[in-house]
Design a protein around this motif. Structure first.
Motif, PDB file in Angstrom:
ATOM      1  N   ALA A  71      51.685  75.501  23.861  1.00 38.65           N
ATOM      2  CA  ALA A  71      51.238  75.635  25.252  1.00 38.65           C
ATOM      3  C   ALA A  71      52.382  75.283  26.202  1.00 38.65           C
ATOM      4  O   ALA A  71      52.633  75.979  27.190  1.00 38.65           O
ATOM      5  CB  ALA A  71      50.024  74.736  25.503  1.00 38.65           C
ATOM      6  N   ALA A  72      53.116  74.215  25.873  1.00 39.16           N
ATOM      7  CA  ALA A  72      54.227  73.794  26.736  1.00 39.16           C
ATOM      8  C   ALA A  72      55.326  74.852  26.760  1.00 39.16           C
ATOM      9  O   ALA A  72      55.912  75.152  27.801  1.00 39.16           O
ATOM     10  CB  ALA A  72      54.793  72.466  26.236  1.00 39.16           C
ATOM     11  N   LEU A  73      55.591  75.426  25.590  1.00 34.24           N
ATOM     12  CA  LEU A  73      56.635  76.441  25.480  1.00 34.24           C
ATOM     13  C   LEU A  73      56.268  77.680  26.292  1.00 34.24           C
ATOM     14  O   LEU A  73      57.091  78.252  27.007  1.00 34.24           O
ATOM     15  CB  LEU A  73      56.786  76.802  23.996  1.00 34.24           C
ATOM     16  CG  LEU A  73      57.835  77.820  23.614  1.00 34.24           C
ATOM     17  CD1 LEU A  73      59.213  77.311  23.982  1.00 34.24           C
ATOM     18  CD2 LEU A  73      57.767  78.099  22.114  1.00 34.24           C
ATOM     19  N   GLU A  74      55.009  78.092  26.194  1.00 32.84           N
ATOM     20  CA  GLU A  74      54.571  79.332  26.835  1.00 32.84           C
ATOM     21  C   GLU A  74      54.260  79.106  28.316  1.00 32.84           C
ATOM     22  O   GLU A  74      54.209  80.058  29.088  1.00 32.84           O
ATOM     23  CB  GLU A  74      53.331  79.846  26.086  1.00 32.84           C
ATOM     24  CG  GLU A  74      53.013  81.296  26.293  1.00 32.84           C
ATOM     25  CD  GLU A  74      54.140  82.239  25.889  1.00 32.84           C
ATOM     26  OE1 GLU A  74      54.835  81.983  24.895  1.00 32.84           O
ATOM     27  OE2 GLU A  74      54.322  83.242  26.591  1.00 32.84           O
ATOM     28  N   GLY A  75      54.050  77.848  28.710  1.00 32.98           N
ATOM     29  CA  GLY A  75      53.733  77.558  30.109  1.00 32.98           C
ATOM     30  C   GLY A  75      52.263  77.752  30.438  1.00 32.98           C
ATOM     31  O   GLY A  75      51.905  78.117  31.562  1.00 32.98           O
ATOM     32  N   THR A  76      51.390  77.520  29.456  1.00 34.30           N
ATOM     33  CA  THR A  76      49.946  77.578  29.714  1.00 34.30           C
ATOM     34  C   THR A  76      49.359  76.170  29.637  1.00 34.30           C
ATOM     35  O   THR A  76      49.991  75.255  29.112  1.00 34.30           O
ATOM     36  CB  THR A  76      49.230  78.477  28.684  1.00 34.30           C
ATOM     37  OG1 THR A  76      49.535  78.013  27.365  1.00 34.30           O
ATOM     38  CG2 THR A  76      49.667  79.924  28.835  1.00 34.30           C
ATOM     39  N   GLU A  77      48.132  76.008  30.144  1.00 38.45           N
ATOM     40  CA  GLU A  77      47.514  74.678  30.150  1.00 38.45           C
ATOM     41  C   GLU A  77      47.131  74.215  28.754  1.00 38.45           C
ATOM     42  O   GLU A  77      47.106  73.026  28.465  1.00 38.45           O
ATOM     43  CB  GLU A  77      46.241  74.702  31.010  1.00 38.45           C
ATOM     44  CG  GLU A  77      46.516  74.822  32.487  1.00 38.45           C
ATOM     45  CD  GLU A  77      45.238  75.046  33.288  1.00 38.45           C
ATOM     46  OE1 GLU A  77      45.350  75.070  34.523  1.00 38.45           O
ATOM     47  OE2 GLU A  77      44.143  75.208  32.704  1.00 38.45           O
ATOM     48  N   ASP A  78      46.800  75.178  27.882  1.00 35.68           N
ATOM     49  CA  ASP A  78      46.280  74.783  26.574  1.00 35.68           C
ATOM     50  C   ASP A  78      46.541  75.890  25.559  1.00 35.68           C
ATOM     51  O   ASP A  78      47.020  76.980  25.927  1.00 35.68           O
ATOM     52  CB  ASP A  78      44.770  74.488  26.688  1.00 35.68           C
ATOM     53  CG  ASP A  78      44.321  73.395  25.729  1.00 35.68           C
ATOM     54  OD1 ASP A  78      45.027  73.115  24.744  1.00 35.68           O
ATOM     55  OD2 ASP A  78      43.237  72.818  25.969  1.00 35.68           O
ATOM     56  N   ALA A  79      46.239  75.594  24.301  1.00 32.79           N
ATOM     57  CA  ALA A  79      46.415  76.587  23.230  1.00 32.79           C
ATOM     58  C   ALA A  79      45.464  76.242  22.102  1.00 32.79           C
ATOM     59  O   ALA A  79      45.027  75.092  21.970  1.00 32.79           O
ATOM     60  CB  ALA A  79      47.859  76.579  22.722  1.00 32.79           C
ATOM     61  N   PHE A  80      45.122  77.225  21.283  1.00 33.19           N
ATOM     62  CA  PHE A  80      44.281  76.998  20.100  1.00 33.19           C
ATOM     63  C   PHE A  80      44.955  77.692  18.922  1.00 33.19           C
ATOM     64  O   PHE A  80      45.296  78.869  19.000  1.00 33.19           O
ATOM     65  CB  PHE A  80      42.871  77.559  20.313  1.00 33.19           C
ATOM     66  CG  PHE A  80      41.843  76.976  19.384  1.00 33.19           C
ATOM     67  CD1 PHE A  80      41.060  75.896  19.777  1.00 33.19           C
ATOM     68  CD2 PHE A  80      41.661  77.503  18.114  1.00 33.19           C
ATOM     69  CE1 PHE A  80      40.109  75.346  18.906  1.00 33.19           C
ATOM     70  CE2 PHE A  80      40.719  76.957  17.238  1.00 33.19           C
ATOM     71  CZ  PHE A  80      39.935  75.875  17.636  1.00 33.19           C
ATOM     72  N   ALA A  81      45.171  76.935  17.837  1.00 26.40           N
ATOM     73  CA  ALA A  81      45.866  77.490  16.675  1.00 26.40           C
ATOM     74  C   ALA A  81      44.877  78.153  15.730  1.00 26.40           C
ATOM     75  O   ALA A  81      43.727  77.728  15.613  1.00 26.40           O
ATOM     76  CB  ALA A  81      46.613  76.377  15.951  1.00 26.40           C
ATOM     77  N   THR A  82      45.343  79.183  15.039  1.00 27.40           N
ATOM     78  CA  THR A  82      44.473  79.953  14.151  1.00 27.40           C
ATOM     79  C   THR A  82      45.139  80.173  12.794  1.00 27.40           C
ATOM     80  O   THR A  82      46.348  79.987  12.637  1.00 27.40           O
ATOM     81  CB  THR A  82      44.162  81.331  14.765  1.00 27.40           C
ATOM     82  OG1 THR A  82      45.408  81.986  15.040  1.00 27.40           O
ATOM     83  CG2 THR A  82      43.369  81.202  16.050  1.00 27.40           C
ATOM     84  N   ALA A  83      44.337  80.611  11.833  1.00 20.67           N
ATOM     85  CA  ALA A  83      44.792  80.760  10.449  1.00 20.67           C
ATOM     86  C   ALA A  83      45.838  81.859  10.285  1.00 20.67           C
ATOM     87  O   ALA A  83      46.606  81.850   9.331  1.00 20.67           O
ATOM     88  CB  ALA A  83      43.596  81.046   9.549  1.00 20.67           C
ATOM     89  N   SER A  84      45.849  82.823  11.195  1.00 18.81           N
ATOM     90  CA  SER A  84      46.815  83.928  11.119  1.00 18.81           C
ATOM     91  C   SER A  84      46.929  84.544  12.506  1.00 18.81           C
ATOM     92  O   SER A  84      46.127  84.236  13.399  1.00 18.81           O
ATOM     93  CB  SER A  84      46.336  84.995  10.120  1.00 18.81           C
ATOM     94  OG  SER A  84      45.172  85.631  10.622  1.00 18.81           O
ATOM     95  N   GLY A  85      47.885  85.438  12.660  1.00 18.18           N
ATOM     96  CA  GLY A  85      48.006  86.159  13.925  1.00 18.18           C
ATOM     97  C   GLY A  85      46.760  86.988  14.202  1.00 18.18           C
ATOM     98  O   GLY A  85      46.302  87.086  15.335  1.00 18.18           O
ATOM     99  N   MET A  86      46.196  87.580  13.146  1.00 20.47           N
ATOM    100  CA  MET A  86      45.017  88.412  13.365  1.00 20.47           C
ATOM    101  C   MET A  86      43.795  87.583  13.755  1.00 20.47           C
ATOM    102  O   MET A  86      42.956  88.051  14.528  1.00 20.47           O
ATOM    103  CB  MET A  86      44.720  89.285  12.136  1.00 20.47           C
ATOM    104  CG  MET A  86      45.665  90.460  11.996  1.00 20.47           C
ATOM    105  SD  MET A  86      46.148  91.280  13.561  1.00 20.47           S
ATOM    106  CE  MET A  86      44.567  91.751  14.237  1.00 20.47           C
TER     107      MET A  86
END
Ligand SMILES: *Cc1c(COP(=O)(O)O)cnc(C)c1O
Length: 391
Positions: A71-86
């Protein structure tokens, strides 16, 4: 920290240390968490505080470090990680729409992204595909009931560059959310959020891991979108990132900026060295001046990226002779790896598409996608030129 520069964020952002003060981020390889009391368990199920966890499908400390760093790298407030890109692409889209909604997508997409959009159609979401580089088509397609637009900022495998700012202006004027799959642009060269993207999706499998070890993905966006729209969907449908894979991604991030910049410099040198070669009808690279969106790519990314596509004039036979003659570059289908990789999209990643659709997307029988790695640039150019002789 908002004022840290990219390389500092990539190494320190989101860090948490246990009572042992470990230097390297700990792998919390646990799916569950123990409560001090029944009251504490009850309270956590009502509302989770910062650094409180209940189950790894919902969140995990190692995964949380990865999410905060992204999130910090992309400049967004938050992020959610997932098992794959899909899992990230599917989550970003499916969590947002319902039957009767409308979605507009660029038609030049990774095969599995196309599948997800087709899937939405089965559940009553209307999807309109446009030529992502033609702003008139975006203008004509986006309507007041359009819920989201979806695009790959640089398309796979033909490397078309979509004007994020222009598409975002069209989408926002109609109240639609802009979801960008930014894999080819990489988080290092991304300015997607600054240019108007609301949600940015990555397959961490590619440059973020960078050594071809683990699958992973991440969705970056506003706190409201991540916590109120995406998280309820993902935590109940099971696309969670493994803490071990999150740790591999964190180690990858430490060197991400150095690796991607070196890989992009090699890609630029390879594209220049092969450009005009008699065995090639086209060298496609956004960093070359003859690329149709060269100026846009430079504004949007400041570099051409780590992938070069080649069109062998002799079609499939020539492409196969070329692939089979490569000695350093491996035949495979990942990208963003430290090892250089060559892919024949028409017979592998995009095999499923009917021939007319392949033709419309520029996926010709002679097309080869090259992901440039971290080997010596001259060795790579030598390997590619020798293999072209064989083609
Ligand atoms: C690889 C890729 C994905 C899917 O990522 P996985 O980690 O393989 O699930 C999605 N979009 C693009 C553009 C990709 O290159």
């Amino acid at each position: 920290m908002a004022d840290w520069k990219t390389r500092t964020k990539l190494i320190h952002e989101g860090a948490r240390r246990s009572q042992y003060g470990e230097m390297s981020e700990a792998i919390f390889l646990t799916q569950g968490f123990v409560y001090d009391s029944a009251e504490q368990a009850e309270a956590r199920f009502i509302e989770l505080g910062e650094d409180e966890f209940i189950y790894a499908r919902y969140g995990n400390p190692t995964v949380r470090i990865f999410e905060e760093r992204m999130a910090a790298l992309e400049g967004t407030e938050d992020a959610f990680a997932t098992a794959s890109g899909m899992a990230a692409v599917n989550g970003a889209l499916t969590s947002l729409v319902k039957a009767g909604d409308h979605v507009v997508a660029a038609r030049a997409l990774f095969g599995s992204c196309l599948y997800v959009l087709e899937l939405l159609g089965r559940f009553g979401v209307e999807v309109t595909f446009v030529d992502g580089t033609d702003l008139d088509q975006w203008r004509a397609a986006v309507r007041p009931d359009t819920r989201a637009v979806f695009l790959e900022s640089v398309s796979n495998p033909t490397l078309e560059v979509v004007d994020i700012r222009a598409v975002a202006d069209i989408a926002h004027a109609n109240g639609a959310l802009v979801i960008v799959d930014n894999v080819f642009a990489t988080p290092v060269f991304s300015r997607a959020v600054e240019l108007g993207a609301d949600v940015v999706v990555y397959s961490a499998t590619k440059h973020i891991d960078g050594a071809g070890r683990c699958l992973g993905g991440v969705v970056c966006g506003s706190r409201d979108y991540i916590r109120k729209v995406l998280e309820p969907y993902l935590k109940h449908t099971g696309g969670a990132l493994s803490p071990f894979n999150a740790w591999v991604m964190l180690k990858g991030m430490e060197t991400l900026d150095l690796r991607v910049r070196a890989q992009a410099a090699t890609a630029q040198a390879v594209a220049e060295a092969l450009s005009g070669h008699p065995k090639l009808s086209r060298v496609i690279y956004p960093g070359l001046k003859d690329h149709p969106q060269h100026d846009l790519a430079m504004q949007q990314m400041g570099a051409g990226g780590t992938v070069v596509s080649l069109d062998l004039a002799g079609g499939k036979d020539a492409a196969f002779r070329f692939l089979n003659a490569l000695r350093i570059v491996k035949i495979s289908n990942n990208l963003g790896d430290a090892k250089s990789i060559a892919t024949h999209p028409a017979t592998t990643t995009h095999q499923r598409l009917p021939d007319d659709q392949k033709a419309r997307l520029g996926i010709t029988p002679g097309l080869v996608r090259l992901s440039l790695g971290l080997e010596d640039t001259d060795d790579l150019i030598g390997d590619l030129l020798t293999a072209l002789q064989a083609a």
